[in-house]
Design a protein around this motif. Structure first.
Motif, PDB file in Angstrom:
ATOM      1  N   ASN A 174       0.839  -1.196   0.000  1.00 35.86           N
ATOM      2  CA  ASN A 174       0.000   0.000   0.000  1.00 35.86           C
ATOM      3  C   ASN A 174       0.879   1.253   0.000  1.00 35.86           C
ATOM      4  OD1 ASN A 174      -1.895   2.009   0.327  1.00 35.86           O
ATOM      5  ND2 ASN A 174      -2.928   1.050   2.070  1.00 35.86           N
ATOM      6  N   PRO A 175       0.836   2.063  -1.083  1.00 34.93           N
ATOM      7  CA  PRO A 175       1.691   3.256  -1.151  1.00 34.93           C
ATOM      8  C   PRO A 175       1.349   4.297  -0.098  1.00 34.93           C
ATOM      9  CG  PRO A 175       0.115   3.249  -2.949  1.00 34.93           C
ATOM     10  CD  PRO A 175      -0.002   1.909  -2.282  1.00 34.93           C
ATOM     11  N   LEU A 176       0.165   4.202   0.502  1.00 35.49           N
ATOM     12  CA  LEU A 176      -0.225   5.171   1.524  1.00 35.49           C
ATOM     13  C   LEU A 176       0.646   5.068   2.776  1.00 35.49           C
ATOM     14  CD1 LEU A 176      -4.130   5.013   1.273  1.00 35.49           C
ATOM     15  CD2 LEU A 176      -2.576   6.733   0.316  1.00 35.49           C
ATOM     16  N   THR A 177       1.263   3.908   2.984  1.00 37.31           N
ATOM     17  CA  THR A 177       2.142   3.763   4.147  1.00 37.31           C
ATOM     18  C   THR A 177       3.353   4.677   4.031  1.00 37.31           C
ATOM     19  OG1 THR A 177       3.225   1.884   3.067  1.00 37.31           O
ATOM     20  CG2 THR A 177       1.433   1.396   4.599  1.00 37.31           C
ATOM     21  N   ALA A 180       2.150   8.239   4.569  1.00 34.89           N
ATOM     22  CA  ALA A 180       1.947   8.514   5.995  1.00 34.89           C
ATOM     23  C   ALA A 180       3.271   8.789   6.687  1.00 34.89           C
ATOM     24  CB  ALA A 180       1.247   7.320   6.643  1.00 34.89           C
ATOM     25  N   SER A 181       4.314   8.077   6.297  1.00 33.09           N
ATOM     26  CA  SER A 181       5.639   8.315   6.871  1.00 33.09           C
ATOM     27  C   SER A 181       6.133   9.713   6.545  1.00 33.09           C
ATOM     28  CB  SER A 181       6.629   7.270   6.338  1.00 33.09           C
ATOM     29  OG  SER A 181       7.938   7.534   6.792  1.00 33.09           O
ATOM     30  N   ALA A 186       9.233  12.171   8.108  1.00 25.70           N
ATOM     31  CA  ALA A 186      10.387  11.376   7.697  1.00 25.70           C
ATOM     32  C   ALA A 186      10.822  11.763   6.290  1.00 25.70           C
ATOM     33  CB  ALA A 186      10.041   9.890   7.742  1.00 25.70           C
ATOM     34  N   ASN A 187      12.133  11.798   6.075  1.00 20.23           N
ATOM     35  CA  ASN A 187      12.621  12.063   4.721  1.00 20.23           C
ATOM     36  C   ASN A 187      12.600  10.776   3.906  1.00 20.23           C
ATOM     37  OD1 ASN A 187      14.969  10.557   5.403  1.00 20.23           O
ATOM     38  ND2 ASN A 187      15.962  12.398   6.205  1.00 20.23           N
ATOM     39  N   GLU A 188      13.028  10.856   2.636  1.00 21.84           N
ATOM     40  CA  GLU A 188      12.928   9.699   1.744  1.00 21.84           C
ATOM     41  C   GLU A 188      13.767   8.521   2.232  1.00 21.84           C
ATOM     42  OE1 GLU A 188      13.847  10.900  -2.182  1.00 21.84           O
ATOM     43  OE2 GLU A 188      11.980  12.019  -2.474  1.00 21.84           O
ATOM     44  N   ARG A 193      14.117   3.159   4.762  1.00 20.27           N
ATOM     45  CA  ARG A 193      14.773   2.288   5.738  1.00 20.27           C
ATOM     46  C   ARG A 193      13.801   1.727   6.772  1.00 20.27           C
ATOM     47  NH1 ARG A 193      17.544   3.397  10.537  1.00 20.27           N
ATOM     48  NH2 ARG A 193      17.262   5.631  10.207  1.00 20.27           N
ATOM     49  N   ARG A 194      12.827   2.533   7.192  1.00 15.19           N
ATOM     50  CA  ARG A 194      11.952   2.120   8.290  1.00 15.19           C
ATOM     51  C   ARG A 194      10.577   1.623   7.843  1.00 15.19           C
ATOM     52  NH1 ARG A 194      13.015   5.992  13.527  1.00 15.19           N
ATOM     53  NH2 ARG A 194      15.298   5.940  13.424  1.00 15.19           N
ATOM     54  N   VAL A 195      10.191   1.932   6.604  1.00 14.45           N
ATOM     55  CA  VAL A 195       8.860   1.527   6.140  1.00 14.45           C
ATOM     56  C   VAL A 195       8.954   0.596   4.932  1.00 14.45           C
ATOM     57  CG1 VAL A 195       6.633   2.317   5.256  1.00 14.45           C
ATOM     58  CG2 VAL A 195       7.837   3.660   7.002  1.00 14.45           C
ATOM     59  N   THR A 196       9.558   1.098   3.848  1.00 18.42           N
ATOM     60  CA  THR A 196       9.566   0.332   2.601  1.00 18.42           C
ATOM     61  C   THR A 196      10.382  -0.951   2.713  1.00 18.42           C
ATOM     62  OG1 THR A 196       9.393   2.421   1.384  1.00 18.42           O
ATOM     63  CG2 THR A 196       9.975   0.454   0.128  1.00 18.42           C
ATOM     64  N   LEU A 197      11.614  -0.835   3.195  1.00 20.82           N
ATOM     65  CA  LEU A 197      12.505  -1.996   3.250  1.00 20.82           C
ATOM     66  C   LEU A 197      11.951  -3.123   4.127  1.00 20.82           C
ATOM     67  CD1 LEU A 197      15.113  -3.301   2.353  1.00 20.82           C
ATOM     68  CD2 LEU A 197      16.291  -2.167   4.248  1.00 20.82           C
TER      69      LEU A 197
END
Length: 278
Positions: A174-177, A180-181, A186-188, A193-197
């Motif tokens: 879900n790209p909304l996560t 939301a970050s 949060a920067n990219e 590091r904390r959401v996508t990975l």
């Protein structure tokens, strides 16, 4: 119970024959790797583990006169070469494939569809064509054939496998996560590091394990781009077969099969693991 139609019965028979054709030769290799007959591997002459002992240099009564494993050092050296190449190529391909998958999933640019198509070409290209093309390139560019050329050659198609596995993981995310970050400040890099990975990590690990086992088992491409002192295990086995199929070959093939099943199973597990567990 619903009665099966003639077409359904035909498909059932075809399915059974297909799996018999696919797996019976593999099962026979495993069975005859324990055959005590040193001359005719297709005639069962009792159970033995001597062929497994032989490939690791142990002296046995059965293998002394028939062993084609000229040197345990050569076998172990080929195994080390395979592990080194597979580990290095997997690491590079995982980094390239993951970063490419993230870039194509999150950004839009010209010729994006064409670029995505190019990533599928190494997988669709026949191995012998890719092997010859890489050989011509390395010789023309002045490369010395060896472990480094094998690693580069493997990365050309392993990156595609990692890209496909990670892309499938990203498609279900879900790209909304990520949005939301970003809303939380949060920067990219922090978002990645904390959401996508963490969310795509099962896909990354699955792609890496799949790449590792493909690299370990590759023969055709490796045969063209390997040097004298960079023989991998599949190429080493090919050299043994040229002098006749001996029981040690069945033993080595069985060990490779077991290793492949374990690594492939781990890759499938991570690839299909539910995102909610992370």
């Amino acid at each position: 119970m619903k009665k099966q139609t003639p077409l359904g019965r035909l498909l059932s028979i075809y399915s059974v024959l297909f799996f018999v054709f696919l797996y019976v030769p593999v099962i026979l290799i495993v069975i005859y790797s324990f055959n005590a007959n040193p001359v005719n591997i297709m005639i069962w002459d009792g159970f033995t583990l001597d062929w497994y002992r032989s490939i690791f240099g142990a002296k046995t009564s059965l293998s002394d006169s028939s062993s084609y494993v000229d040197s345990t050092d050569q076998l172990l050296n080929a195994l080390v070469n395979s592990l080194t190449v597979a580990s290095s190529a997997t690491l590079i391909a995982t980094l390239l494939g993951t970063s490419t998958a993230v870039a194509l999933a999150r950004y839009r640019f010209k010729l994006q569809s064409f670029y995505r198509l190019l990533l599928f070409v190494p997988m669709l290209m026949p191995d012998i064509v890719l092997g010859i093309a890489l050989l011509i390139f390395f010789v023309g560019a002045g490369f010395t054939l060896g472990s480094s050329t094998i690693i580069i050659g493997h990365c050309t198609f392993l990156t595609s496998y990692v890209f496909i596995v990670v892309s499938a993981r990203l498609a279900g995310m879900n790209p909304l996560t990520e949005a939301a970050s970003a809303d939380l400040g949060a920067n990219e890099w922090q978002t990645f590091r904390r959401v996508t990975l963490p969310l795509i990590l099962p896909g990354v690990i699955g792609g890496a394990l799949l790449s590792f086992i493909i690299s370990m088992d590759d023969l055709v491409i490796t045969y063209f781009i390997s040097g004298v002192d960079s023989t991998t295990l599949p190429v080493f086995i090919l050299g043994m077969i040229r002098r006749g199929i001996k029981p040690e070959i069945n033993a080595i093939a069985t060990l490779m099969l077991l290793f492949s099943v374990v690594v492939a199973s781990a890759g499938i597990y991570f690839k299909s693991k539910n995102t909610s567990t992370h």
